[in-house]
Design a protein around this motif. Structure first.
Motif, PDB file in Angstrom:
ATOM      1  N   GLN A  13       4.775 -24.000  21.456  1.00  0.00           N
ATOM      2  CA  GLN A  13       3.700 -24.703  22.162  1.00  0.00           C
ATOM      3  C   GLN A  13       3.094 -23.801  23.239  1.00  0.00           C
ATOM      4  O   GLN A  13       1.879 -23.775  23.428  1.00  0.00           O
ATOM      5  N   THR A  14       3.932 -23.047  23.923  1.00  0.00           N
ATOM      6  CA  THR A  14       3.466 -22.152  24.986  1.00  0.00           C
ATOM      7  C   THR A  14       2.632 -21.015  24.416  1.00  0.00           C
ATOM      8  O   THR A  14       1.599 -20.647  24.990  1.00  0.00           O
ATOM      9  N   ILE A  15       3.046 -20.477  23.285  1.00  0.00           N
ATOM     10  CA  ILE A  15       2.279 -19.404  22.646  1.00  0.00           C
ATOM     11  C   ILE A  15       0.889 -19.903  22.265  1.00  0.00           C
ATOM     12  O   ILE A  15      -0.114 -19.221  22.494  1.00  0.00           O
ATOM     13  N   LYS A  16       0.808 -21.087  21.704  1.00  0.00           N
ATOM     14  CA  LYS A  16      -0.497 -21.652  21.318  1.00  0.00           C
ATOM     15  C   LYS A  16      -1.370 -21.894  22.544  1.00  0.00           C
ATOM     16  O   LYS A  16      -2.581 -21.635  22.518  1.00  0.00           O
ATOM     17  N   ALA A  17      -0.782 -22.392  23.616  1.00  0.00           N
ATOM     18  CA  ALA A  17      -1.537 -22.608  24.848  1.00  0.00           C
ATOM     19  C   ALA A  17      -2.004 -21.276  25.426  1.00  0.00           C
ATOM     20  O   ALA A  17      -3.135 -21.161  25.912  1.00  0.00           O
ATOM     21  N   ALA A  18      -1.140 -20.283  25.382  1.00  0.00           N
ATOM     22  CA  ALA A  18      -1.494 -18.956  25.893  1.00  0.00           C
ATOM     23  C   ALA A  18      -2.638 -18.358  25.090  1.00  0.00           C
ATOM     24  O   ALA A  18      -3.562 -17.765  25.658  1.00  0.00           O
ATOM     25  N   LEU A  19      -2.583 -18.509  23.770  1.00  0.00           N
ATOM     26  CA  LEU A  19      -3.648 -17.991  22.924  1.00  0.00           C
ATOM     27  C   LEU A  19      -4.989 -18.593  23.352  1.00  0.00           C
ATOM     28  O   LEU A  19      -5.974 -17.875  23.515  1.00  0.00           O
ATOM     29  N   GLY A  23      -7.736 -16.427  25.299  1.00  0.00           N
ATOM     30  CA  GLY A  23      -8.987 -16.353  24.555  1.00  0.00           C
ATOM     31  C   GLY A  23     -10.179 -16.709  25.424  1.00  0.00           C
ATOM     32  O   GLY A  23     -11.220 -16.066  25.347  1.00  0.00           O
ATOM     33  N   ARG A  24     -10.025 -17.707  26.256  1.00  0.00           N
ATOM     34  CA  ARG A  24     -11.144 -18.151  27.111  1.00  0.00           C
ATOM     35  C   ARG A  24     -11.382 -17.228  28.295  1.00  0.00           C
ATOM     36  O   ARG A  24     -12.517 -17.013  28.700  1.00  0.00           O
ATOM     37  N   ARG A  25     -10.308 -16.694  28.868  1.00  0.00           N
ATOM     38  CA  ARG A  25     -10.458 -15.988  30.140  1.00  0.00           C
ATOM     39  C   ARG A  25     -10.019 -14.525  30.103  1.00  0.00           C
ATOM     40  O   ARG A  25     -10.130 -13.835  31.100  1.00  0.00           O
ATOM     41  N   GLY A  26      -9.476 -14.066  28.991  1.00  0.00           N
ATOM     42  CA  GLY A  26      -8.983 -12.695  28.919  1.00  0.00           C
ATOM     43  C   GLY A  26      -7.633 -12.567  29.605  1.00  0.00           C
ATOM     44  O   GLY A  26      -7.156 -13.492  30.266  1.00  0.00           O
ATOM     45  N   TYR A  27      -7.041 -11.409  29.446  1.00  0.00           N
ATOM     46  CA  TYR A  27      -5.720 -11.184  30.028  1.00  0.00           C
ATOM     47  C   TYR A  27      -5.775 -11.255  31.548  1.00  0.00           C
ATOM     48  O   TYR A  27      -5.001 -11.971  32.174  1.00  0.00           O
ATOM     49  N   LEU A  58       1.596 -10.597  24.227  1.00  0.00           N
ATOM     50  CA  LEU A  58       2.025  -9.967  22.975  1.00  0.00           C
ATOM     51  C   LEU A  58       2.484 -11.012  21.961  1.00  0.00           C
ATOM     52  O   LEU A  58       2.196 -10.888  20.762  1.00  0.00           O
ATOM     53  N   ALA A  59       3.180 -12.042  22.429  1.00  0.00           N
ATOM     54  CA  ALA A  59       3.600 -13.121  21.533  1.00  0.00           C
ATOM     55  C   ALA A  59       2.390 -13.856  20.962  1.00  0.00           C
ATOM     56  O   ALA A  59       2.371 -14.227  19.781  1.00  0.00           O
ATOM     57  N   ALA A  60       1.367 -14.061  21.790  1.00  0.00           N
ATOM     58  CA  ALA A  60       0.137 -14.710  21.320  1.00  0.00           C
ATOM     59  C   ALA A  60      -0.573 -13.824  20.297  1.00  0.00           C
ATOM     60  O   ALA A  60      -1.103 -14.320  19.292  1.00  0.00           O
ATOM     61  N   ALA A  61      -0.558 -12.515  20.525  1.00  0.00           N
ATOM     62  CA  ALA A  61      -1.180 -11.586  19.573  1.00  0.00           C
ATOM     63  C   ALA A  61      -0.455 -11.635  18.228  1.00  0.00           C
ATOM     64  O   ALA A  61      -1.089 -11.708  17.170  1.00  0.00           O
ATOM     65  N   GLU A  62       0.855 -11.618  18.282  1.00  0.00           N
ATOM     66  CA  GLU A  62       1.641 -11.696  17.052  1.00  0.00           C
ATOM     67  C   GLU A  62       1.355 -13.011  16.325  1.00  0.00           C
ATOM     68  O   GLU A  62       1.168 -13.041  15.105  1.00  0.00           O
ATOM     69  N   HIS A 100     -12.199 -22.304  17.630  1.00  0.00           N
ATOM     70  CA  HIS A 100     -12.824 -21.246  18.419  1.00  0.00           C
ATOM     71  C   HIS A 100     -11.802 -20.452  19.215  1.00  0.00           C
ATOM     72  O   HIS A 100     -12.027 -19.289  19.529  1.00  0.00           O
ATOM     73  N   ALA A 101     -10.668 -21.070  19.542  1.00  0.00           N
ATOM     74  CA  ALA A 101      -9.635 -20.365  20.311  1.00  0.00           C
ATOM     75  C   ALA A 101      -9.144 -19.146  19.547  1.00  0.00           C
ATOM     76  O   ALA A 101      -8.897 -18.093  20.153  1.00  0.00           O
ATOM     77  N   LEU A 102      -9.011 -19.252  18.242  1.00  0.00           N
ATOM     78  CA  LEU A 102      -8.535 -18.130  17.448  1.00  0.00           C
ATOM     79  C   LEU A 102      -9.529 -16.972  17.493  1.00  0.00           C
ATOM     80  O   LEU A 102      -9.138 -15.817  17.683  1.00  0.00           O
ATOM     81  N   LEU A 103     -10.814 -17.268  17.345  1.00  0.00           N
ATOM     82  CA  LEU A 103     -11.835 -16.232  17.421  1.00  0.00           C
ATOM     83  C   LEU A 103     -11.897 -15.655  18.833  1.00  0.00           C
ATOM     84  O   LEU A 103     -11.951 -14.434  19.013  1.00  0.00           O
ATOM     85  N   GLN A 104     -11.893 -16.511  19.839  1.00  0.00           N
ATOM     86  CA  GLN A 104     -11.943 -16.020  21.215  1.00  0.00           C
ATOM     87  C   GLN A 104     -10.766 -15.096  21.499  1.00  0.00           C
ATOM     88  O   GLN A 104     -10.928 -14.044  22.125  1.00  0.00           O
ATOM     89  N   PHE A 105      -9.591 -15.472  21.035  1.00  0.00           N
ATOM     90  CA  PHE A 105      -8.439 -14.619  21.279  1.00  0.00           C
ATOM     91  C   PHE A 105      -8.575 -13.293  20.542  1.00  0.00           C
ATOM     92  O   PHE A 105      -8.247 -12.237  21.088  1.00  0.00           O
ATOM     93  N   GLN A 106      -9.052 -13.324  19.299  1.00  0.00           N
ATOM     94  CA  GLN A 106      -9.241 -12.065  18.568  1.00  0.00           C
ATOM     95  C   GLN A 106     -10.142 -11.120  19.352  1.00  0.00           C
ATOM     96  O   GLN A 106      -9.833  -9.929  19.476  1.00  0.00           O
ATOM     97  N   LEU A 107     -11.228 -11.644  19.885  1.00  0.00           N
ATOM     98  CA  LEU A 107     -12.160 -10.799  20.640  1.00  0.00           C
ATOM     99  C   LEU A 107     -11.491 -10.230  21.887  1.00  0.00           C
ATOM    100  O   LEU A 107     -11.666  -9.052  22.222  1.00  0.00           O
ATOM    101  N   GLN A 108     -10.709 -11.041  22.572  1.00  0.00           N
ATOM    102  CA  GLN A 108      -9.980 -10.562  23.748  1.00  0.00           C
ATOM    103  C   GLN A 108      -8.926  -9.532  23.352  1.00  0.00           C
ATOM    104  O   GLN A 108      -8.679  -8.566  24.079  1.00  0.00           O
ATOM    105  N   LEU A 109      -8.295  -9.755  22.215  1.00  0.00           N
ATOM    106  CA  LEU A 109      -7.270  -8.840  21.726  1.00  0.00           C
ATOM    107  C   LEU A 109      -7.865  -7.460  21.460  1.00  0.00           C
ATOM    108  O   LEU A 109      -7.290  -6.438  21.844  1.00  0.00           O
ATOM    109  N   TYR A 110      -9.023  -7.418  20.818  1.00  0.00           N
ATOM    110  CA  TYR A 110      -9.675  -6.133  20.554  1.00  0.00           C
ATOM    111  C   TYR A 110      -9.958  -5.408  21.870  1.00  0.00           C
ATOM    112  O   TYR A 110      -9.711  -4.205  21.992  1.00  0.00           O
ATOM    113  N   ALA A 111     -10.476  -6.138  22.851  1.00  0.00           N
ATOM    114  CA  ALA A 111     -10.795  -5.520  24.140  1.00  0.00           C
ATOM    115  C   ALA A 111      -9.529  -5.035  24.846  1.00  0.00           C
ATOM    116  O   ALA A 111      -9.506  -3.931  25.399  1.00  0.00           O
ATOM    117  N   SER A 112      -8.479  -5.827  24.827  1.00  0.00           N
ATOM    118  CA  SER A 112      -7.226  -5.447  25.490  1.00  0.00           C
ATOM    119  C   SER A 112      -6.591  -4.219  24.851  1.00  0.00           C
ATOM    120  O   SER A 112      -5.990  -3.391  25.537  1.00  0.00           O
TER     121      SER A 112
END
Length: 184
Positions: A13-19, A23-27, A58-62, A100-112
């Motif tokens: 649950q925490t990983i999903k919330a973190a994602l 995703g919304r605010r970046g690391y 990292l757990a959210a990225a995985e 949208h959270a999945l896409l937002q996180f992907q975009l943040q992941l690329y930037a990070s």
């Protein structure tokens, strides 16, 4: 009497919330307090589940890569070649439109990944696994896998910018028509 959630379930649950939060605010823009609040736990408990904010990222990225792989495998459902990539493409488009959270996180992941070696290493390893899966489902056709991934990245851009398009074989014509109508 309410049943307590297991540590494993709370971790998921925490990983999903973190994602969603990352995703919304970046690391940098995401606080562990916001993640803990979203999950309904204290920050000290969150840090019992994950030793650091970075470990949680990292757990959210995985998790993000694992979700994509699971969805592609499920969408292909025994299909191979172009039939599989069409089914996976439809599923990916459904994911983009519904989560949208999945896409937002992907975009943040690329930037990070540009500045964070650990994120880059994990992402490279998970991307290699995703690439092998897609290529395998595409019948071992690397060119078809490249086409599939390229269109997927294009769909990320179109979804992000809210550009209307028709999927599949109609995509090029619909984008051309849209670009001709778009005025600035």
């Amino acid at each position: 009497m309410a049943t307590r959630m297991s540590a494993a379930a709370r971790r998921e649950q925490t990983i999903k919330a973190a994602l969603a939060e990352f995703g919304r605010r970046g690391y940098e823009g995401t606080s562990t307090a916001a993640i803990a609040e979203r999950v309904g736990v204290s920050q000290p408990y969150l840090f019992r589940l994950f030793p650091s904010k970075h470990a949680l990222f990292l757990a959210a990225a995985e998790h993000c890569f694992d979700v994509l792989a699971e969805e592609m495998r499920d969408a292909a459902g025994g299909l191979h070649g172009k039939d599989a990539t069409r089914a996976m493409g439809r599923r990916y488009l459904e994911l983009l439109r519904s989560d949208h959270a999945l896409l937002q996180f992907q975009l943040q992941l690329y930037a990070s990944a540009l500045d964070d070696e650990a994120v880059r290493e994990l992402s490279r390893a998970k991307w290699a696994g995703l690439w092998r899966l897609i290529t395998s489902l595409a019948g071992g056709d690397a060119e078809e896998a490249v086409r599939f991934v390229s269109v997927g990245m294009l769909l990320n851009v179109l979804t992000t910018f809210d550009i209307p398009f028709e999927p599949g074989d109609r995509l090029p014509a619909s984008l051309h028509a849209w670009s001709q109508e778009e005025t600035r």
